[in-house]
Write a protein that holds these residues in place. Sequence first.
Motif, PDB file in Angstrom:
ATOM      1  N   GLY A  21      86.302  29.901  51.968  1.00 49.05           N
ATOM      2  CA  GLY A  21      85.293  30.158  50.955  1.00 49.05           C
ATOM      3  C   GLY A  21      85.404  31.557  50.382  1.00 49.05           C
ATOM      4  N   ASP A  22      84.308  32.033  49.793  1.00 46.98           N
ATOM      5  CA  ASP A  22      84.293  33.377  49.222  1.00 46.98           C
ATOM      6  C   ASP A  22      84.425  34.403  50.347  1.00 46.98           C
ATOM      7  OD1 ASP A  22      84.000  32.355  46.717  1.00 46.98           O
ATOM      8  OD2 ASP A  22      81.832  32.575  46.656  1.00 46.98           O
ATOM      9  N   MET A  23      85.321  35.368  50.136  1.00 42.34           N
ATOM     10  CA  MET A  23      85.565  36.308  51.227  1.00 42.34           C
ATOM     11  C   MET A  23      85.743  37.734  50.730  1.00 42.34           C
ATOM     12  SD  MET A  23      89.421  35.121  52.326  1.00 42.34           S
ATOM     13  CE  MET A  23      90.721  34.882  51.132  1.00 42.34           C
ATOM     14  N   PHE A  24      85.415  38.649  51.615  1.00 43.32           N
ATOM     15  CA  PHE A  24      85.595  40.080  51.410  1.00 43.32           C
ATOM     16  C   PHE A  24      86.506  40.527  52.544  1.00 43.32           C
ATOM     17  CE2 PHE A  24      84.698  44.555  51.306  1.00 43.32           C
ATOM     18  CZ  PHE A  24      84.275  44.829  50.012  1.00 43.32           C
ATOM     19  N   LEU A  25      87.722  40.954  52.191  1.00 48.18           N
ATOM     20  CA  LEU A  25      88.736  41.265  53.184  1.00 48.18           C
ATOM     21  C   LEU A  25      88.753  42.755  53.502  1.00 48.18           C
ATOM     22  CD1 LEU A  25      91.552  39.144  51.502  1.00 48.18           C
ATOM     23  CD2 LEU A  25      90.183  38.463  53.472  1.00 48.18           C
ATOM     24  N   ALA A  84      80.206  49.058  40.196  1.00 51.11           N
ATOM     25  CA  ALA A  84      81.399  48.392  39.668  1.00 51.11           C
ATOM     26  C   ALA A  84      81.919  47.352  40.650  1.00 51.11           C
ATOM     27  CB  ALA A  84      82.483  49.423  39.368  1.00 51.11           C
ATOM     28  N   LEU A  85      81.865  47.668  41.936  1.00 45.68           N
ATOM     29  CA  LEU A  85      82.309  46.723  42.957  1.00 45.68           C
ATOM     30  C   LEU A  85      81.382  45.516  43.004  1.00 45.68           C
ATOM     31  CD1 LEU A  85      84.110  45.894  45.275  1.00 45.68           C
ATOM     32  CD2 LEU A  85      82.827  47.428  46.780  1.00 45.68           C
ATOM     33  N   ARG A  86      80.091  45.760  42.873  1.00 44.81           N
ATOM     34  CA  ARG A  86      79.130  44.654  42.858  1.00 44.81           C
ATOM     35  C   ARG A  86      79.404  43.723  41.684  1.00 44.81           C
ATOM     36  NH1 ARG A  86      74.957  47.497  43.402  1.00 44.81           N
ATOM     37  NH2 ARG A  86      74.667  47.138  45.643  1.00 44.81           N
ATOM     38  N   ALA A  87      79.718  44.290  40.529  1.00 36.50           N
ATOM     39  CA  ALA A  87      80.033  43.468  39.355  1.00 36.50           C
ATOM     40  C   ALA A  87      81.307  42.660  39.585  1.00 36.50           C
ATOM     41  CB  ALA A  87      80.178  44.352  38.122  1.00 36.50           C
ATOM     42  N   ALA A  88      82.312  43.283  40.228  1.00 39.41           N
ATOM     43  CA  ALA A  88      83.571  42.586  40.490  1.00 39.41           C
ATOM     44  C   ALA A  88      83.372  41.423  41.445  1.00 39.41           C
ATOM     45  CB  ALA A  88      84.591  43.560  41.064  1.00 39.41           C
ATOM     46  N   MET A  89      82.398  41.522  42.340  1.00 39.63           N
ATOM     47  CA  MET A  89      82.169  40.485  43.335  1.00 39.63           C
ATOM     48  C   MET A  89      81.404  39.291  42.786  1.00 39.63           C
ATOM     49  SD  MET A  89      81.268  42.685  46.755  1.00 39.63           S
ATOM     50  CE  MET A  89      80.978  41.192  47.703  1.00 39.63           C
ATOM     51  N   LEU A  90      80.903  39.390  41.566  1.00 46.76           N
ATOM     52  CA  LEU A  90      80.135  38.283  41.008  1.00 46.76           C
ATOM     53  C   LEU A  90      81.017  37.075  40.693  1.00 46.76           C
ATOM     54  CD1 LEU A  90      77.595  40.179  38.726  1.00 46.76           C
ATOM     55  CD2 LEU A  90      77.153  39.004  40.896  1.00 46.76           C
ATOM     56  N   GLY A  91      82.317  37.304  40.532  1.00 46.46           N
ATOM     57  CA  GLY A  91      83.241  36.188  40.371  1.00 46.46           C
ATOM     58  C   GLY A  91      83.590  35.615  41.732  1.00 46.46           C
ATOM     59  N   HIS A  92      84.473  34.660  41.738  1.00 42.73           N
ATOM     60  CA  HIS A  92      84.848  34.032  43.003  1.00 42.73           C
ATOM     61  C   HIS A  92      86.240  34.464  43.456  1.00 42.73           C
ATOM     62  CE1 HIS A  92      81.372  31.420  43.539  1.00 42.73           C
ATOM     63  NE2 HIS A  92      81.340  31.350  42.221  1.00 42.73           N
ATOM     64  N   PRO A 123      75.119  41.334  49.818  1.00 39.45           N
ATOM     65  CA  PRO A 123      76.171  41.144  48.822  1.00 39.45           C
ATOM     66  C   PRO A 123      75.613  40.467  47.571  1.00 39.45           C
ATOM     67  CG  PRO A 123      76.360  39.485  50.545  1.00 39.45           C
ATOM     68  CD  PRO A 123      75.285  40.434  50.970  1.00 39.45           C
ATOM     69  N   PRO A 124      76.238  40.678  46.407  1.00 41.73           N
ATOM     70  CA  PRO A 124      75.753  40.049  45.181  1.00 41.73           C
ATOM     71  C   PRO A 124      75.939  38.533  45.176  1.00 41.73           C
ATOM     72  CG  PRO A 124      77.808  41.214  44.787  1.00 41.73           C
ATOM     73  CD  PRO A 124      77.368  41.573  46.169  1.00 41.73           C
ATOM     74  N   ARG A 125      76.768  38.024  46.041  1.00 41.25           N
ATOM     75  CA  ARG A 125      76.921  36.589  46.250  1.00 41.25           C
ATOM     76  C   ARG A 125      77.267  36.376  47.714  1.00 41.25           C
ATOM     77  NH1 ARG A 125      82.529  35.443  46.386  1.00 41.25           N
ATOM     78  NH2 ARG A 125      83.827  37.050  45.396  1.00 41.25           N
ATOM     79  N   ALA A 126      77.057  35.166  48.196  1.00 38.74           N
ATOM     80  CA  ALA A 126      77.304  34.891  49.610  1.00 38.74           C
ATOM     81  C   ALA A 126      78.796  34.992  49.916  1.00 38.74           C
ATOM     82  CB  ALA A 126      76.788  33.503  49.965  1.00 38.74           C
TER      83      ALA A 126
END
Length: 220
Positions: A21-25, A84-92, A123-126
Amino acid sequence: MGVAARAVGVRVRIAGQPHGGDMFLLANHVSWIDILAMGGATGAAFVAHDGIARWPVVGWLAAQNNTLFVARERRGALSGQIDALRAAMLGHQPVALFPEGTTSDGRGLLPFKPSLLAVLLPPPRAVLIQPVHIDYGAATSAIAWHGDEPADANAWRVLGRKGRLDVTLRFLAPFDPADCADRKVIAATARGAIAASIAQNAPDSAASQHRPSATPPPPV
């Protein structure tokens, strides 16, 4: 980026299970090759220091993956960087961060800088956080870029190596940032997982596991 990695003689192997799924590495950082290997394997956008944007080829490739370049030495810019990072995370698209903030010798870990991890609370998305151990095995010392070595000197040294360079991306157990009290706990949890993998997969550690005992066992 995977094509670029192969073009410079790098073969990427995957160990463990990348989260589907959506991930932050969060990964350790050894070389500029990390970006080619991770980008090719995961399609991740990177959070990287702004000096990388000026690197030939690697900077251009990173920009194609929507990399967010940050000026780490400008403390006053942190709020804008998190926005800026929060905005970038809004995509998948997966997002990858090297929390050491710079490259190390690969045999250990520098302290993890937790400042940008504030974007994960909440996070701005799960997303789940997945630590990744970038492992060059026995070649680690030969390709690591650290200390005062200029970028171009390291690039020529690495590209001048004979033979193929294997790198293993070890995807470790993901965890939920919601289970962490603060960004420091996130940093410590990821760092602990990567440090354990480095210790477990060190070349001397692997050799010792297969080395015959000095004292033979008694006959049964």
